[in-house]
Write an enzyme that holds these catalytic residues in place. Structure first.
Site, PDB file in Angstrom:
ATOM      1  N   GLU A  24      29.421  37.433  43.074  1.00  0.00           N
ATOM      2  CA  GLU A  24      29.225  38.420  44.142  1.00  0.00           C
ATOM      3  C   GLU A  24      28.490  39.667  43.697  1.00  0.00           C
ATOM      4  OE1 GLU A  24      32.591  39.266  46.652  1.00  0.00           O
ATOM      5  OE2 GLU A  24      33.446  37.306  46.234  1.00  0.00           O
ATOM      6  N   ASP A  82      34.607  35.296  44.458  1.00  0.00           N
ATOM      7  CA  ASP A  82      35.990  35.693  44.173  1.00  0.00           C
ATOM      8  C   ASP A  82      37.001  34.641  44.627  1.00  0.00           C
ATOM      9  OD1 ASP A  82      35.197  38.017  43.004  1.00  0.00           O
ATOM     10  OD2 ASP A  82      35.626  39.312  44.709  1.00  0.00           O
ATOM     11  N   ASP A 107      39.613  34.422  46.457  1.00  0.00           N
ATOM     12  CA  ASP A 107      40.449  34.669  47.625  1.00  0.00           C
ATOM     13  C   ASP A 107      39.715  34.136  48.858  1.00  0.00           C
ATOM     14  OD1 ASP A 107      38.417  36.500  47.940  1.00  0.00           O
ATOM     15  OD2 ASP A 107      39.669  38.276  47.697  1.00  0.00           O
ATOM     16  N   GLU A 130      38.088  35.692  51.200  1.00  0.00           N
ATOM     17  CA  GLU A 130      36.769  36.290  51.390  1.00  0.00           C
ATOM     18  C   GLU A 130      35.757  35.627  50.466  1.00  0.00           C
ATOM     19  OE1 GLU A 130      35.803  39.199  53.416  1.00  0.00           O
ATOM     20  OE2 GLU A 130      37.580  38.471  54.456  1.00  0.00           O
ATOM     21  N   TYR A 179      41.916  39.466  38.126  1.00  0.00           N
ATOM     22  CA  TYR A 179      41.492  39.732  39.510  1.00  0.00           C
ATOM     23  C   TYR A 179      42.459  40.691  40.194  1.00  0.00           C
ATOM     24  CZ  TYR A 179      39.466  38.821  44.079  1.00  0.00           C
ATOM     25  OH  TYR A 179      38.836  38.947  45.292  1.00  0.00           O
ATOM     26  N   ARG A 188      42.825  41.631  43.487  1.00  0.00           N
ATOM     27  CA  ARG A 188      43.330  41.467  44.857  1.00  0.00           C
ATOM     28  C   ARG A 188      44.359  40.345  44.836  1.00  0.00           C
ATOM     29  NH1 ARG A 188      37.783  42.290  45.682  1.00  0.00           N
ATOM     30  NH2 ARG A 188      37.344  44.336  46.565  1.00  0.00           N
ATOM     31  N   HIS A 246      46.750  33.779  41.778  1.00  0.00           N
ATOM     32  CA  HIS A 246      47.904  33.156  41.140  1.00  0.00           C
ATOM     33  C   HIS A 246      48.614  34.060  40.148  1.00  0.00           C
ATOM     34  CE1 HIS A 246      46.864  29.511  43.118  1.00  0.00           C
ATOM     35  NE2 HIS A 246      45.741  29.334  42.451  1.00  0.00           N
TER      36      HIS A 246
END
Length: 878
Positions: free
Chosen positions: A9, A82, A84, A86, A313, A315, A360
């Site tokens: 990203e 990423d 997730d 999104e 990560y 988020r 996770h």
């Protein structure tokens, strides 16, 4: 050229990952989302299975082209966005775009996921690719469609019933409700008086605090003594029982001693929510700043051996840690603090939230061996402070408990029995610091400190203790505190509103829309925020209920797990919602929403004086629209609130406009407040009051302001061909020629003062047409009547009429057959003729600036929600 193309990203992440994968891999960035819903009505079609119309984002078209060019020379595409929803959606959108162009023909497509940017994690992820998870994509699409449908239907309703530029969102509205309800609690709170009896004891030359525990055999509660008379009576009775004289003294007898050991365990490692809370408490960072810094730590920082990701990560709502990470943390803790300070067994934390789904693992350092001292001075100070916080919390989570020795000593004043008086001294001693030597969790309540943290002298039952002092102290109960960023994020998480990736954007939206403001780092709802909240709570109660929003999140989680189709929650939501929107549009008037409150009667004429919300802000009004004479209006001053303003305050506001005197030419000088702020008017011209108060500005000061304005105007005009309507002016970027239709540059070799009329005409003829987007005299000229600037037609909150401006024409929605508010440009009126140029310039710039500001404040690399108000403003400028 490399055979494998990896897409991430952000360019910072691409640079770090490229280093780990070597020459067989090329790594490019998508720069966040590559496409989004078309920014207009109809992007989501409920009558066609909620079909969604997408378009490539203009700002990312060149990045998509770069990816397509690189892909032509590669054999395989790795989508490494990423981990997730999104990120999954970005990967899916990019694949759909490339597939539609034919760029994926004959290419292998893989999805890879990693939670830390380290050499081992990246290579392991690339070695174990998977396919795209359509369940995660569908969950994100359903959320996007819901947010779109709410925004594009509720926001125009707010424009029509309250004022333009407002917005309502599926998640932001319950958050606003929280803040407003807390303010209502504070406003309705009635303080209660209570008294405490406290003292000071002494034994073995050591003093310590005492509290009254029992009085006449009854346990002392908070409201046992509610006035000074009762408290003084208790004070005298205990002094007398202890044999204390007026000068003090007296003796207590130790009745019982209770000794215990108390353990305190460490907090789990950070989730997104707890990181934002602790960063606010300990570092003073707001949620947006915290996430921006965490993103940088995750993507990689150069600490001497090239860029490396320092944290996992960021988020996530999981508190679990990988077994390998736990083992490394325990080894580092043992080396730095000693084996005795490490927990006997690895601590296993389980996520309380049943729907933890963003990642996770909890947020932790990618390598615990990289201590804060190792990065200090090598990265920016804010990054260092946040990394230190994350590192300490993670390491502390695997350390041993803190151990306290606690003691409670009960002492009698006088004899024991049914009418006894008992005082207590509490003390504690930290025996083993354990995790507290590394980290202690913060608290939102400054008054929650443990008052038992005292070391008491050795005492035994029957010992005599001197009563050194005794005092009765008055207290009053306090209202609940306003939300801070930390406590608001905590409340949102507890209610199940939003997800880790949305907390920062929720708070930013509330501030950008000016629904809330900060006071001592606490959220205070503005007048417009209260109006919007009351409107939504009264007419759309179900949709701003905390339980409804949380239940919708649960449904989206079910979609992400493949347990439910992505249109199922949309089907349940849409029909009742749009029916309610149409009902409110038909039945609720603007006057009802304005929530007028009568303050009293005007002493001069007996007419009712009210305060209400208008199109341009809150104002007071004397009289009604049904009176023969036009009502008087005045906007509230900065800092004044609709809920608190009184009749006396309102009458002060009606003192404007003030006639101060005359200019040397005999023109009247009047001070007033307009749509764009305070000003003085002299003749037919205006000068803005940037520092002065129009209610107190003097004639002398007004003369000075006018003089400065005249000098500025004189310096701005280089030449004026008045008969031809052509001027040579000094502009922000240098001299230019204008005829109010075109602007022409002046050649560098020409002196603007020597230009002839014919030369000006020639230069203007060669200049491009000025578009309405930037021109003061654009396409909208003549289509909208400006409000007169006289005293009878006030402008916006300063002196504006609430009902004077006609509503914009409605346009028909062919799908639903209902009237839709016209785009924002249909109702925007130019500033009144003759207003200050600075104010007119501000009028043109303000909407565009707010839209740009909102775009800048959206989370980097994430989908920027389509804000109807912002889009409306953008369209108005075309």
């Amino acid at each position: 050229m490399a055979d494998n193309l990896v897409i991430v990203e952000s360019p910072a992440k691409a640079k770090t990952i490229k280093k780990y994968l070597g020459r067989d891999f090329d790594v490019l960035a998508s720069y966040g989302h590559v496409r989004d819903l078309v920014p207009k009505e109809g992007a989501v079609d409920p009558d066609n299975g909620f079909a969604m119309k997408y378009q490539v984002l203009e700002k990312n078209e060149r990045h998509v082209e770069a990816i397509a060019r690189a892909l032509r020379k590669a054999k395989a595409l790795y989508l490494a966005t990423d981990p997730d929803r999104e990120g999954e959606a970005i990967a899916w959108h990019l694949k759909e775009i490339l597939q539609g162009r034919g760029d994926l023909d004959g290419k292998e497509v893989h999805r890879v996921v990693f939670y830390e940017i380290t050499r081992n994690a990246i290579r392991a992820a690339v070695g174990q690719p998977r396919g795209l998870s359509l369940e995660l994509v569908n969950a994100q699409q359903a959320r996007r469609a819901l947010d779109y449908l709410v925004g594009f239907n509720l926001s125009p309703l707010l424009w029509k019933k309250v004022r333009r530029g407002l917005s309502a969102g599926r998640v932001q509205s319950p958050a606003l409700r929280m803040i407003c309800e807390r303010e209502e609690e504070i406003g309705a709170f009635v303080a209660q008086e209570y008294w405490t009896i406290e003292g000071e004891g002494a034994h073995s030359s050591q003093s310590f605090p005492l509290k009254l525990l029992e009085y006449r055999g009854q346990k002392v509660e908070q409201f046992s003594f509610t006035n000074e008379t009762a408290a003084r009576e208790v004070e005298r009775a205990i002094r007398a029982a202890a044999g204390a004289g007026a000068a003090g003294g007296g003796e207590l007898r130790v009745l019982a001693i209770d000794r215990k050991q108390r353990r305190r365990n460490p907090a789990p490692p950070f989730t997104t929510s707890t990181l934002q809370q602790e960063a606010a408490r300990k570092l003073g960072f707001n949620a947006r700043r915290t996430m921006r810094l965490a993103q940088q730590l995750y993507e990689g920082q150069d600490i001497g051996e090239g860029s490396v990701g320092l944290i996992t990560y960021m988020r996530t709502d999981s508190v679990s840690l990988a077994a390998e990470a736990v083992q490394e943390i325990r080894e580092v803790a043992a080396r730095l603090y000693g084996k005795d300070e490490v927990a006997e067994e690895p601590r296993i934390y389980k996520t309380k939230s049943k729907n933890a789904q963003e990642a996770h693992e909890a947020i932790r350092p990618t390598a615990a061996s990289i201590t804060p001292a190792d990065v200090e001075g090598k990265i920016e100070d804010d990054l260092y402070r946040l990394y230190a916080l994350i590192w300490k919390r993670a390491v502390a989570s695997q350390m041993s408990h803190a151990l306290f020795d606690t003691v409670a000593v009960d002492m009698l004043a006088g004899p024991d029995g049914a009418q006894r008086h008992l005082l207590r001294a509490n003390g504690s001693t930290l025996v083993k610091p354990g995790y507290m030597s590394v980290y202690q969790e913060g608290t939102d309540d400054a008054g929650a400190a443990d008052d038992s943290d005292h070391v008491l002298p050795p005492m035994s039952e029957g010992d005599a203790v001197q009563l050194a002092a005794l005092r009765a102290e008055q207290h009053f109960t306090e209202p609940p505190p306003r939300y801070s960023e930390a406590s608001l994020v905590k409340a949102l998480e507890e209610h199940g509103i939003g997800r880790p990736s949305t907390y920062a954007s929720i708070i930013s939206t509330l501030q950008d829309r000016e629904y809330v403001e900060m006071d001592s780092r606490r959220f205070v709802p503005t007048d417009i925020g209260k109006i919007v909240c009351r409107f939504l709570t009264h007419h759309f109660h179900r949709y701003v209920e905390y339980g409804f929003t949380a239940a919708m999140e649960d449904e989206l989680d079910a979609v992400s797990r493949g347990e439910e189709g992505w249109t199922t929650p949309l089907d349940k939501f849409w029909k009742p919602f749009i029916d309610q929107v149409e009902k409110i549009e038909r039945t609720v008037t603007r006057e009802q929403v304005a929530q007028a409150r009568e303050l009293g009667r005007d002493p001069a004429n007996g007419k009712p004086v009210t305060v209400r919300m208008g199109r341009f802000g809150p104002f007071v009004q004397s009289g009604t629209k049904d009176d023969e004479e036009k009502p008087r209006f005045a906007g509230l001053r900065p800092g004044q609130k609709m809920d608190a303003i009184t009749l006396a305050d309102a009458m002060e506001l009606f003192k404007l406009p003030r006639t101060l005197g005359e200019t040397a030419q005999g023109e009247a000088i009047v001070a007033n407040v307009g749509r764009f702020g305070p000003y003085v008017k002299y003749g037919s011209k205006y000068a803005s009051l940037k520092e002065d108060d129009p209610y107190t500005v003097t004639l002398e000061r007004a003369h000075e302001v006018i003089r400065l304005k005249q000098e500025a105007d004189a310096n701005r005009i280089i030449q004026d061909f008045a008969a031809e309507g052509i001027q040579v002016l000094n502009g922000r970027y240098g001299p230019y020629i204008t005829d109010r239709k075109k602007n022409a540059k002046i050649p560098k070799d020409r002196d603007p003062k020597t230009l002839t009329l014919e030369e000006c005409r020639t230069l203007l003829a060669a200049a491009p047409e000025r578009g309405g987007r930037f021109g003061r005299w654009g396409k909208g000229k003549g289509k909208r009547a400006a409000a007169p600037a006289g005293e009878g037609a006030p402008q916006a909150p300063g002196t504006g009429s609430a009902a004077g401006a006609p509503a914009p024409p409605a346009r028909q929605n062919p799908r639903r057959g209902r009237a839709q508010p016209a785009p924002a440009h249909a109702a925007a009126a130019p500033p009144p003729a003759g207003k200050p140029k600075a104010a007119a310039h501000a009028a043109r710039k303000q909407p565009r600036a707010r839209a740009r500001s909102a775009a800048r404040k959206a989370p980097a690399g994430k989908l920027r929600p389509t804000a109807p108000a912002a889009n409306g403003r953008a369209r108005r400028l075309k």
